[in-house]
Design a protein around this motif. Structure first.
Motif, short mmCIF file in Angstrom:
data_model
loop_
_atom_site.label_atom_id
_atom_site.label_comp_id
_atom_site.label_asym_id
_atom_site.label_seq_id
_atom_site.Cartn_x
_atom_site.Cartn_y
_atom_site.Cartn_z
N ASN A 206 -35.18 -14.69 22.44
CA ASN A 206 -35.21 -13.26 22.12
C ASN A 206 -36.56 -12.65 22.48
OD1 ASN A 206 -32.61 -13.28 21.10
ND2 ASN A 206 -33.21 -13.33 18.95
N ARG B 184 -21.53 -16.50 22.55
CA ARG B 184 -22.74 -16.27 21.77
C ARG B 184 -23.79 -15.51 22.59
NH1 ARG B 184 -22.36 -19.23 17.08
NH2 ARG B 184 -20.70 -20.75 17.20
N TRP C 189 -25.78 -3.39 25.08
CA TRP C 189 -26.96 -2.57 24.82
C TRP C 189 -28.09 -2.92 25.80
CZ3 TRP C 189 -23.55 -4.21 21.22
CH2 TRP C 189 -23.02 -3.26 20.36
N VAL D 39 -24.59 -19.76 10.82
CA VAL D 39 -24.14 -20.07 12.18
C VAL D 39 -22.63 -19.84 12.22
CG1 VAL D 39 -24.08 -21.78 14.01
CG2 VAL D 39 -25.95 -21.81 12.36
N PRO D 40 -22.23 -18.61 12.52
CA PRO D 40 -20.80 -18.30 12.49
C PRO D 40 -20.08 -18.94 13.68
CG PRO D 40 -22.09 -16.39 13.20
CD PRO D 40 -23.06 -17.46 12.86
N PRO D 41 -18.78 -19.22 13.53
CA PRO D 41 -18.03 -19.75 14.67
C PRO D 41 -17.95 -18.69 15.77
CG PRO D 41 -16.55 -19.20 12.86
CD PRO D 41 -17.95 -19.04 12.34
N SER D 42 -17.70 -19.14 17.00
CA SER D 42 -17.84 -18.18 18.11
C SER D 42 -16.77 -17.09 18.06
CB SER D 42 -17.88 -18.90 19.46
OG SER D 42 -16.63 -19.44 19.77
N VAL E 80 -18.37 -14.41 16.12
CA VAL E 80 -19.38 -13.73 16.93
C VAL E 80 -18.70 -12.72 17.86
CG1 VAL E 80 -21.13 -14.04 18.74
CG2 VAL E 80 -21.00 -15.66 16.83
N ALA E 81 -17.62 -13.17 18.49
CA ALA E 81 -16.90 -12.28 19.42
C ALA E 81 -16.39 -11.04 18.69
CB ALA E 81 -15.76 -13.03 20.08
N ASN F 150 -19.37 -8.66 17.52
CA ASN F 150 -19.88 -7.97 18.72
C ASN F 150 -18.97 -6.81 19.09
OD1 ASN F 150 -22.03 -9.71 19.00
ND2 ASN F 150 -21.11 -10.95 20.61
N THR G 103 -32.80 -14.61 11.92
CA THR G 103 -33.22 -14.89 13.30
C THR G 103 -32.07 -14.71 14.28
OG1 THR G 103 -34.77 -16.51 12.45
CG2 THR G 103 -34.26 -16.64 14.78
N ARG G 104 -30.92 -15.27 13.94
CA ARG G 104 -29.79 -15.16 14.85
C ARG G 104 -29.30 -13.72 14.94
NH1 ARG G 104 -28.11 -20.30 16.17
NH2 ARG G 104 -29.03 -21.85 14.80
N GLU H 179 -30.91 -11.02 14.65
CA GLU H 179 -31.77 -10.02 15.29
C GLU H 179 -31.69 -10.04 16.81
OE1 GLU H 179 -35.59 -10.73 13.62
OE2 GLU H 179 -36.19 -12.18 15.12
N THR H 180 -30.93 -11.00 17.35
CA THR H 180 -30.68 -11.00 18.80
C THR H 180 -30.10 -9.65 19.20
OG1 THR H 180 -30.23 -13.36 18.84
CG2 THR H 180 -29.36 -12.08 20.67
N GLY H 181 -30.73 -9.01 20.16
CA GLY H 181 -30.23 -7.71 20.64
C GLY H 181 -30.85 -6.52 19.92
N PRO I 249 -33.82 -5.09 19.39
CA PRO I 249 -34.70 -4.11 20.04
C PRO I 249 -33.96 -3.22 21.04
CG PRO I 249 -35.71 -6.29 20.01
CD PRO I 249 -34.29 -6.48 19.57
N TYR J 299 -30.56 -2.50 20.65
CA TYR J 299 -29.62 -1.69 19.86
C TYR J 299 -30.23 -0.33 19.54
CZ TYR J 299 -27.08 -6.08 18.76
OH TYR J 299 -26.37 -7.25 18.82
#
Lengths: 383, 383
Positions: free
Chosen positions: A64, A90, A97, B54-57, B60-61, B64, B89-90, B92-94, B96, B98
């Motif tokens: 990141n 993932r 964005w 740690v969510p399953p993918s 995540v899909a 998103n 941590t996970r 906050e990916t994206g 900045p 967003y």
């Protein structure tokens, strides 16, 4: 068009249990420095951003941050794809964005067919994919190999070619005839994952990821950048770095390799044990490097790994250059001596010899329990 | 200022092994419809976006995609925070990127201190945090409880208050005196995670997440939205939904609750087994709901769970309303009969009685092996 071509960052990868996050940041910074100095138009990252589909959170934090520095702080457009080590789902978090700041991270075949235009160049960003993905996307059951699938994708891309631009393909795949190294996970047996270089003839440059050696191909227009770090002992003698690619309006290609290296480098030390632990020798060495030891010795060396670690704190492992010599050089007296040795001592010596490290105290306890249960008495071994 | 207040989406959560992704999408769509119709100025999501760090993918899909629909397709500003179930941590990916489209997803105390201004309102987005995070951030060792830490954070926020605006706090915490339900993971023992409502008096509205009941507090200005779905049997009788909050320029608050419900609802059926499996009864039921059965019976019912599942395909489980009755109602004859029963049969009945489901074939094999090894012969049991 002037861009950096890099790939296979494998953020979060460990070697022999050692974290490489610090080293991954160091080589990134060396690359960033060149990007700024050379005022590049884009950064291409050709897949395997992470080392694992579900990276540890320290790896997530680092990647990141690297993207923030490249794209938000320094405003470099980024052209990236997912590799076979990444989870497309993932990795695509944030993707829609990212585009607002010219950061393009493609994880699906469908995305690869629409070129990203920067300056004089159309970039096609093709993530790693399996033939099944192509069969589903094109609804074409004949796409049973990587070769056929890639061919079909490229056909589709060529329909989008605009002759006023250069065309660059960013892809993560194994071009037939390239050289593999140990740290590339073998996905396929028997070369089924290979794709012919000729498929990509229409492109002005193909920026590849997947293989870790920057010289894995000899095609001028189709290159692997190689990794920024050495990820296995077999890569110890490779100079790592990235490529700076220039494409003139006339499609003329210039390719410049920029070496990078972390403060702690991965190195192989070869020699006799006695020499390696000799102050006159090791004081001339950068002792905190990631060191892999290849011993010329043919005799047993007690507690070798621990003794090496005292001198080389980041020793990764050790091996014998000539294994066969070990038994051959044992004379009869030695063999006789073995007969009188305690089985647990024998096993410990053998384990250390083969594994390059001493038994842990837990392993030693287990061994002793086992031997006790077996009621092993030292009545002389077989010849 | 008119905004939707929702929280605790727990995307990826399962109940009794059942996926809820379809239901999570359905209730989201009901919310989105209201957002569009009411032309809201923002969507507030007060933490626990995912159910796990740690969510399953698939989760995540889905998340998103929901954010794409809210923020990219419909251009709603989003004001979101991480909850105790999320990995900051996970998540906050994206982040900045967003922000470029007015999607603010805060995961750190530091971010919460800078208000986001939309219309007539300053929004302070305070993610879930532990006292240790506050101690580190403020370099203040006295912040040993959630109460003290929250107080300190709010003090800092108040310095940013601009009297020309309304102030809204978005937070994920447990306000003292609120009602808990079963599905909220108990982070603390003995109420150490509680924070007094009075700390937040300076805000015009506090949009909370953490508790799943929309009526968990009775403070008009300090509310939980509740979840969009029922996540445990104890929530079966709650009407789920979200809140539509309006704040006039004079700070006047209007709060409207909008119910949502998925096609397959979580429900408790209470009754005698014989009634529940009676066609005249179940034909009047929505049989594919997520059904939890509470039996009034006091007698053993063989193979009860499988028989229920034949009628109610998504039955979650079952229990006896009155357990104690079971033995008491056995007359002596029944007890005598037990003595002649095969131990494996006895165990199977007992297991099903207690667990609400039959032994799997693997469990049955194991049981039989075990009984054989024990050499159990049926010589009559104890009284």
């Amino acid at each position: 068009m002037k861009f950096i071509h890099t790939a296979d960052w494998h953020i979060g990868k460990k070697i022999h249990g050692f974290q490489l996050l610090k080293e991954q940041r160091e080589v990134f910074e060396q690359m960033l420095e060149v990007a700024i100095r050379e005022e590049v138009d884009a950064i291409v990252v050709a897949g395997d951003l992470y080392d694992r589909a579900v990276p540890p959170s320290e790896a997530v934090a680092l990647l990141n941050q690297l993207f923030v520095e490249l794209n938000i702080e320094n405003r470099f457009p980024i052209l990236a794809i997912s590799g076979n080590h990444d989870s497309p789902t993932r990795l695509e978090t944030g993707g829609p964005w990212y585009q607002t700041l010219n950061f393009h991270l493609h994880t699906k075949i469908s995305q690869s067919l629409k070129p990203i235009v920067i300056g004089n160049t159309q970039f096609f960003l093709l993530p790693y994919f399996e033939p099944i993905d192509a069969r589903l996307y094109f609804k074409d059951e004949t796409l049973v190999t990587h070769e056929l699938a890639a061919k079909r994708v490229v056909e589709e891309m060529e329909k989008q070619f605009n002759s006023e631009y250069n065309q660059v393909l960013v892809a993560h795949l194994f071009v037939a005839g390239s050289l593999r190294t140990e740290s590339e996970t073998e996905v396929m047996v028997g070369g089924l994952d290979q794709v012919s270089a000729s498929i990509f003839n229409a492109f002005d440059y193909v920026a590849l990821g997947h293989l870790h050696d920057p010289n894995a191909t000899r095609h001028a227009k189709l290159q692997y950048s190689g990794t920024l770090l050495k990820f296995s002992i077999s890569e110890a003698n490779q100079q790592k770095g990235f490529k700076l690619i220039e494409l003139s309006d006339e499609g003329e290609l210039t390719n410049q390799f920029f070496p990078v290296s972390p403060e702690k480098e991965l190195r192989v030390l070869e020699g006799f044990f006695a020499d390696l632990i000799e102050p006159t020798y090791y004081e001339a060495q950068k002792r905190d490097d990631f060191i892999y030891v290849q011993l010329k010795d043919t005799k047993m060396i007690p507690d070798a790994m621990n003794r090496l670690r005292e001198i080389y704190p980041n020793v990764l492992g050790m091996e014998r250059l000539d294994r066969s010599g070990l038994m051959a050089t044992m004379n009869l007296t030695t063999r006789e001596k073995l007969k009188t040795k305690d089985p647990s001592e024998l096993f410990k010596d053998y384990y250390e010899e083969v594994m390059g490290e001493a038994l842990s105290s837990k392993q030693e306890t287990l061994l002793n329990e086992l031997l006790q249960n077996l009621d092993v008495t030292n009545k002389g071994g077989r010849n």
